[in-house]
Scaffold this motif. Structure first.
Motif, short mmCIF file in Angstrom:
data_model
loop_
_atom_site.label_atom_id
_atom_site.label_comp_id
_atom_site.label_asym_id
_atom_site.label_seq_id
_atom_site.Cartn_x
_atom_site.Cartn_y
_atom_site.Cartn_z
N GLY A 281 0.81 -1.21 0.00
CA GLY A 281 0.00 0.00 0.00
C GLY A 281 0.84 1.26 0.00
N ALA A 282 1.96 1.24 0.74
CA ALA A 282 2.84 2.40 0.80
C ALA A 282 3.41 2.74 -0.57
CB ALA A 282 3.96 2.15 1.81
N LYS A 283 3.66 1.72 -1.38
CA LYS A 283 4.18 1.96 -2.73
C LYS A 283 3.14 2.69 -3.59
CE LYS A 283 7.17 -2.12 -2.51
NZ LYS A 283 7.45 -3.47 -3.03
N PHE A 284 1.87 2.30 -3.43
CA PHE A 284 0.80 3.01 -4.14
C PHE A 284 0.79 4.48 -3.75
CE2 PHE A 284 -0.94 -1.21 -4.84
CZ PHE A 284 -1.66 -1.10 -6.03
N PHE A 285 0.86 4.74 -2.45
CA PHE A 285 0.77 6.11 -1.97
C PHE A 285 1.96 6.95 -2.43
CE2 PHE A 285 -1.86 4.17 1.59
CZ PHE A 285 -3.06 4.60 1.06
N GLY A 286 3.15 6.37 -2.44
CA GLY A 286 4.32 7.11 -2.90
C GLY A 286 4.17 7.58 -4.33
N VAL A 287 3.68 6.70 -5.21
CA VAL A 287 3.46 7.06 -6.61
C VAL A 287 2.36 8.12 -6.72
CG1 VAL A 287 2.74 6.21 -8.87
CG2 VAL A 287 4.28 4.83 -7.45
N MET A 288 1.27 7.91 -5.96
CA MET A 288 0.16 8.86 -5.97
C MET A 288 0.63 10.25 -5.55
SD MET A 288 -3.19 9.01 -3.47
CE MET A 288 -3.30 7.24 -3.37
N HIS A 289 1.41 10.32 -4.49
CA HIS A 289 1.87 11.61 -3.98
C HIS A 289 2.80 12.31 -4.97
CE1 HIS A 289 1.13 10.05 0.40
NE2 HIS A 289 0.03 10.14 -0.33
N LYS A 290 3.64 11.54 -5.64
CA LYS A 290 4.54 12.12 -6.63
C LYS A 290 3.76 12.72 -7.79
CE LYS A 290 8.73 11.27 -9.32
NZ LYS A 290 8.26 12.03 -10.50
N TYR B 214 4.10 14.21 1.84
CA TYR B 214 3.34 14.05 3.08
C TYR B 214 4.08 13.17 4.10
CZ TYR B 214 -0.54 15.91 0.34
OH TYR B 214 -1.34 16.70 -0.45
N MET B 215 4.72 12.13 3.61
CA MET B 215 5.24 11.12 4.52
C MET B 215 6.44 11.57 5.33
SD MET B 215 2.99 8.93 4.22
CE MET B 215 3.73 7.90 5.47
N LYS B 216 7.25 12.50 4.80
CA LYS B 216 8.46 12.88 5.55
C LYS B 216 8.09 13.55 6.87
CE LYS B 216 9.01 16.90 2.49
NZ LYS B 216 9.83 17.48 1.41
N ASP B 217 7.10 14.45 6.84
CA ASP B 217 6.69 15.10 8.09
C ASP B 217 5.97 14.12 9.01
OD1 ASP B 217 7.74 17.62 7.53
OD2 ASP B 217 5.96 18.27 6.46
N GLN B 218 5.20 13.22 8.44
CA GLN B 218 4.52 12.22 9.27
C GLN B 218 5.53 11.31 9.96
OE1 GLN B 218 1.10 10.17 7.66
NE2 GLN B 218 0.64 11.86 6.25
N MET B 219 6.56 10.91 9.23
CA MET B 219 7.58 10.01 9.81
C MET B 219 8.36 10.70 10.92
SD MET B 219 8.85 8.29 6.21
CE MET B 219 10.27 7.45 6.89
N ALA C 107 -4.59 16.29 5.73
CA ALA C 107 -5.03 16.45 7.11
C ALA C 107 -4.17 15.64 8.07
CB ALA C 107 -6.50 16.04 7.24
N TYR C 108 -3.79 14.42 7.66
CA TYR C 108 -2.88 13.63 8.50
C TYR C 108 -1.56 14.39 8.70
CZ TYR C 108 -5.82 9.45 7.79
OH TYR C 108 -6.85 8.55 7.78
N THR C 109 -1.09 15.01 7.65
CA THR C 109 0.17 15.75 7.75
C THR C 109 0.00 17.02 8.57
OG1 THR C 109 0.80 14.85 5.59
CG2 THR C 109 2.07 16.72 6.40
N GLY C 110 -1.19 17.63 8.50
CA GLY C 110 -1.49 18.75 9.37
C GLY C 110 -1.42 18.33 10.84
#
Length: 405
Positions: A108-117, A126-131, A226-229
């Motif tokens: 699933g994370a691979k899907f999201f990475g492509v989607m975000h790009k 999004y993921m860098k701030d979340q991590m 919103a998650y990143t917020g």
């Protein structure tokens, strides 16, 4: 080595340990003493949790009485709910983006990475701030690098609560409330991280103008935004609280604490058809995080916003769900009356349909507004907003479609 020689080798190696083993009766006595101490330190609202280090642990559960007496949570059989949760605690859901100690990305994370790009130009937008935020949350939960609270405390807890709310809302948290943690909604393995039982809920808004671009989002994503917020701002709220002299712990958006029932307990809104909390401020366009604080802040109370009355007549989310993850009728599930969403097919479309969010996009509360939704209800369905005492003459005088000016 022959089989008998292996047994002899084992015996010689383990003999010292065996000779030093405690007696069985001593082990039983020690456990009973530990159990007695846990019971004496908790009230009748205690909760039992399986624990790998012993039979189980017993925790105080101060939020239980709020949920059990909250008519808007729809617990039909409290005894059944307690037993089911004790035997089958909630897992952390949705599942984490990485698998095990290897930190290998899930599919699933691979899907999201492509989607975000494709949408933002950066696969880690999004993921860098979340991590970064989640690493700090996990470290503080383990007692690592926790900032010290100011020695001078704000003694007026009403003033403290007001200042926390004002600061949180200035950061973009549209929905803020205070309640007690109900550990029945804390995921398995997380109890020891919940060291304070007063919870400040923080709902970060998915902007309406972002949602209007779906199903083809442009430049920004609603849910991940919103998650990143939450990720960028939850520690700011926690550090603000520490400046006021109180210890606290930030908690994330990862599903380790189930926020919808806590939001309903905090009077932020009522359940939607598909089980999240609908708020007057933003409908379902919210993602939650929280701060657990070592202070007895004044609690917010559950409230009926007439949202259930509207949802029971609307059900647009259920009717339009592409994956049919929302059932048509309410049923009894784990002691509660609810429409239990099917998580697997919902998460599939979250992953494969650019977050989907169809349920949010068709929700009148989310996209039109609470006041307009209430104006569309017949007045006699809004009676519980008028007062606490029954007025039969008022009720029979109101015809469908009539509204007070």
């Amino acid at each position: 080595m022959k089989l008998i020689d292996r047994y002899m080798y084992f015996d010689l190696k383990k003999w010292g340990e065996i000779m030093n083993m405690p007696k069985y009766d001593d082990l039983v006595k020690a456990w009973k003493s530990e159990k007695k101490q846990m019971i004496e330190q908790t009230s009748e609202d205690r909760i039992y949790r399986w624990n790998p280090d012993c039979m189980y642990k017993i925790y105080e559960n101060t939020g239980k009485v709020i949920t059990d007496n909250n008519p808007y949570v729809n617990l039909a059989d409290i005894e059944e709910f307690d037993l089911v949760i004790e035997n089958e605690p909630y897992p952390v859901a949705p599942p984490p983006m990485s698998k095990g100690k290897s930190k290998k990305k899930s599919r699933g994370a691979k899907f999201f990475g492509v989607m975000h790009k494709e949408i933002t130009g950066d696969p880690m937008y999004y993921m860098k701030d979340q991590m970064i935020s989640m690493e700090r949350i996990n470290n503080e939960a383990k007692g690592i690098n926790i900032p010290e609270p100011n020695e001078e405390k704000e003694k007026d807890l009403f003033k403290l609560k007001k200042e926390i709310f004002e600061y949180a809302k200035s950061l973009g948290f549209a929905s803020v409330g205070v309640t007690k943690v109900d550990r029945r909604y804390v995921s398995m393995g997380v109890d020891d991280e919940v060291i304070f039982d007063t919870m400040i809920l923080l709902g970060y808004e998915m902007p309406k103008d972002v949602m209007e671009h779906y199903p083809n989002p442009k430049g920004e994503l609603g849910a991940f935004g919103a998650y990143t917020g939450c990720a960028r701002n939850v520690h700011k709220v926690a550090d603000f609280i520490r400046l006021k002299g109180y210890d606290c712990r930030a908690r994330g958006w990862d599903g380790s604490i189930k926020y919808p029932p806590h939001a309903v307990n905090a009077g932020l809104g009522n359940y939607s058809t598909y089980g999240v909390c609908v708020t007057p401020e933003a409908g379902t366009r919210l993602k939650y995080c929280s701060v657990l604080i070592d202070a007895e802040l004044p609690l917010d109370q559950p409230k009926d916003f007439n949202i259930e009355e509207f949802c029971s007549r609307c059900r647009m989310c259920q009717k339009s769900c592409p994956s049919h993850s929302i059932p048509k009728e309410e049923k009894k599930y784990k002691g509660a009356i609810k429409r239990q969403t099917r998580f697997s097919t919902c998460l599939e479309l979250m992953t494969t349909a650019k977050e989907c969010l169809k349920c949010v996009r068709v929700c009148p509360f989310s996209m039109i507004g609470y006041d307009q939704c209430m104006e569309s209800l017949p007045q006699y369905y809004m009676y519980n907003l008028e007062g606490d005492e029954l007025n039969k003459e008022y009720l029979v005088s109101q015809k469908e479609g009539e509204h007070n000016e």
